[in-house]
Scaffold this active site. Structure first.
Site, PDB file in Angstrom:
ATOM      1  N   GLU A   1     -43.654  -1.862 -22.043  1.00 27.91           N
ATOM      2  CA  GLU A   1     -44.199  -1.406 -23.333  1.00 27.91           C
ATOM      3  C   GLU A   1     -44.694  -2.575 -24.166  1.00 27.91           C
ATOM      4  OE1 GLU A   1     -41.818   1.452 -25.446  1.00 27.91           O
ATOM      5  OE2 GLU A   1     -43.093   1.355 -27.235  1.00 27.91           O
TER       6      GLU A   1
ATOM      7  N   ASP B   1     -36.580   9.362 -25.963  1.00 36.76           N
ATOM      8  CA  ASP B   1     -35.827   9.389 -27.214  1.00 36.76           C
ATOM      9  C   ASP B   1     -36.785   9.276 -28.407  1.00 36.76           C
ATOM     10  OD1 ASP B   1     -36.463   6.745 -26.879  1.00 36.76           O
ATOM     11  OD2 ASP B   1     -34.401   5.987 -26.994  1.00 36.76           O
TER      12      ASP B   1
ATOM     13  N   ASP C   1     -34.393   9.791 -21.184  1.00 35.07           N
ATOM     14  CA  ASP C   1     -33.874   8.580 -21.823  1.00 35.07           C
ATOM     15  C   ASP C   1     -32.387   8.716 -22.103  1.00 35.07           C
ATOM     16  OD1 ASP C   1     -35.748   6.527 -22.185  1.00 35.07           O
ATOM     17  OD2 ASP C   1     -36.691   7.546 -23.877  1.00 35.07           O
TER      18      ASP C   1
HETATM   19  O1  KIV Z   1     -39.160   7.490 -25.759  1.00 35.86           O
HETATM   20  C1  KIV Z   1     -40.315   7.316 -25.354  1.00 35.86           C
HETATM   21  O2  KIV Z   1     -41.242   8.054 -25.678  1.00 35.86           O
HETATM   22  C2  KIV Z   1     -40.571   6.164 -24.478  1.00 35.86           C
HETATM   23  C3  KIV Z   1     -41.986   5.904 -24.111  1.00 35.86           C
HETATM   24  C4  KIV Z   1     -42.705   5.268 -25.228  1.00 35.86           C
HETATM   25  C5  KIV Z   1     -42.091   5.103 -22.873  1.00 35.86           C
HETATM   26  O3  KIV Z   1     -39.669   5.497 -24.108  1.00 35.86           O
END
Ligand code: KIV
Length: 272
Positions: A190, A52, A91
């Site tokens: 993270e 996302d 996501d």
């Molecule tokens: O949305 C994204 O890019 C992420 C990464 C930072 C793991 O969730």
């Protein structure tokens, strides 16, 4: 063509577990469109995350909150078409799973059915347990995401390192155990201290994928626009920039403009 591509075996959640057992590190990058996904898959990346973070790097939003389920499905459809080997994780965006488990299931089914994704990712621990469990019972693989969870940015107030304090670290360890117990196949960690990421990674049998979490996680992920140097205004300590595409692209476009202005493009050979 890379060695990983030549062997050409599709990456599955089972394969990722095997990689952890064998001590083979897992590579993961974000992707949001067909052309980039094709390049990254061809280079042999293990996991592509339709993150996302598209909200930031593709749409120019300050946070990941505005991106919708429809946007995520559109990006995921494009990525899937460019991929032969990598596992594609998508996501589930803010507001489409936190409400209740039925909503989480509905959103995840749409991602799997309409985009052809291989797995989904959701942020949070105990707070989203019911949602994750419901999605797992439908046979949809789920990747967890702990530590700095950008969908909760307005709760945290900043993008600084998480779980430095004992209480938050303890909760993170408990959440990681919980996500493993309920059946997540992997967890993104993270922006947490490297020692904590090491402790979590050793204590779990499922692979951890770190971003700003030090070298001891079972794999690493970066946002592709950041590591290729397309993004200019984001330079956190954990980011290694592998190329300066901003400079390359600006240079090419500058030359293109000059060639047009100087009547140097197109040439005879480039004309019909
Ligand atoms: O949305 C994204 O890019 C992420 C990464 C930072 C793991 O969730």
């Amino acid at each position: 063509m890379s060695t990983a591509k030549k062997q050409f075996k599709k990456i599955t959640t089972h394969k990722l577990l095997e990689m952890k057992s064998n001590g083979e590190k897992i590579s993961m990058l974000t992707a949001y469109d067909y052309s980039m996904a094709k390049i990254l898959d061809g280079a042999g990346i293990d996991i592509l995350l339709v993150g996302d973070s598209a909200s930031n790097v593709m749409a120019g939003n300050e946070t990941t909150l505005p991106i919708t389920l429809e946007h995520m499905i559109w990006h995921a459809q494009s990525v899937i078409k460019g991929v032969d080997r990598a596992l594609v994780v998508v996501d589930v965006p803010f507001g489409s799973y936190q409400g209740n488990s039925s909503e989480a299931l509905r959103s995840s089914i749409r991602i799997m059915k309409e985009a052809g994704a291989h797995a989904v990712k959701m942020e949070g621990g105990i707070e989203v347990k019911d949602s994750i469990e419901r999605v797992l019972t439908a046979g949809i693989p789920v990747m967890g995401h702990l530590g700095l969870t950008p969908q909760s940015i307005y709760k945290f107030g900043t993008y600084t390192v998480r779980a430095r304090e004992e209480e938050e670290a303890k909760k993170l360890v408990a959440d990681a155990k919980l996500l493993e117990e309920i059946g997540c196949f992997s967890i993104v960690l993270e922006k947490i201290p490297a020692v904590l990421a090491k402790e979590v990674s050793i204590s779990l049998s499922i692979p951890t994928i770190g971003i700003g979490a030090g070298p001891h996680t079972d794999g690493q992920v970066l946002v592709v626009h950041d590591m290729l140097g397309i993004t200019q205004d984001f330079k956190p300590r954990f980011l290694r920039q592998y190329a300066d595409l901003n400079k390359v692209i600006s240079g090419a476009v500058d030359q293109y403009i000059k060639d047009i202005k100087n009547k140097n493009f197109p040439s005879e050979e480039e004309s019909y």
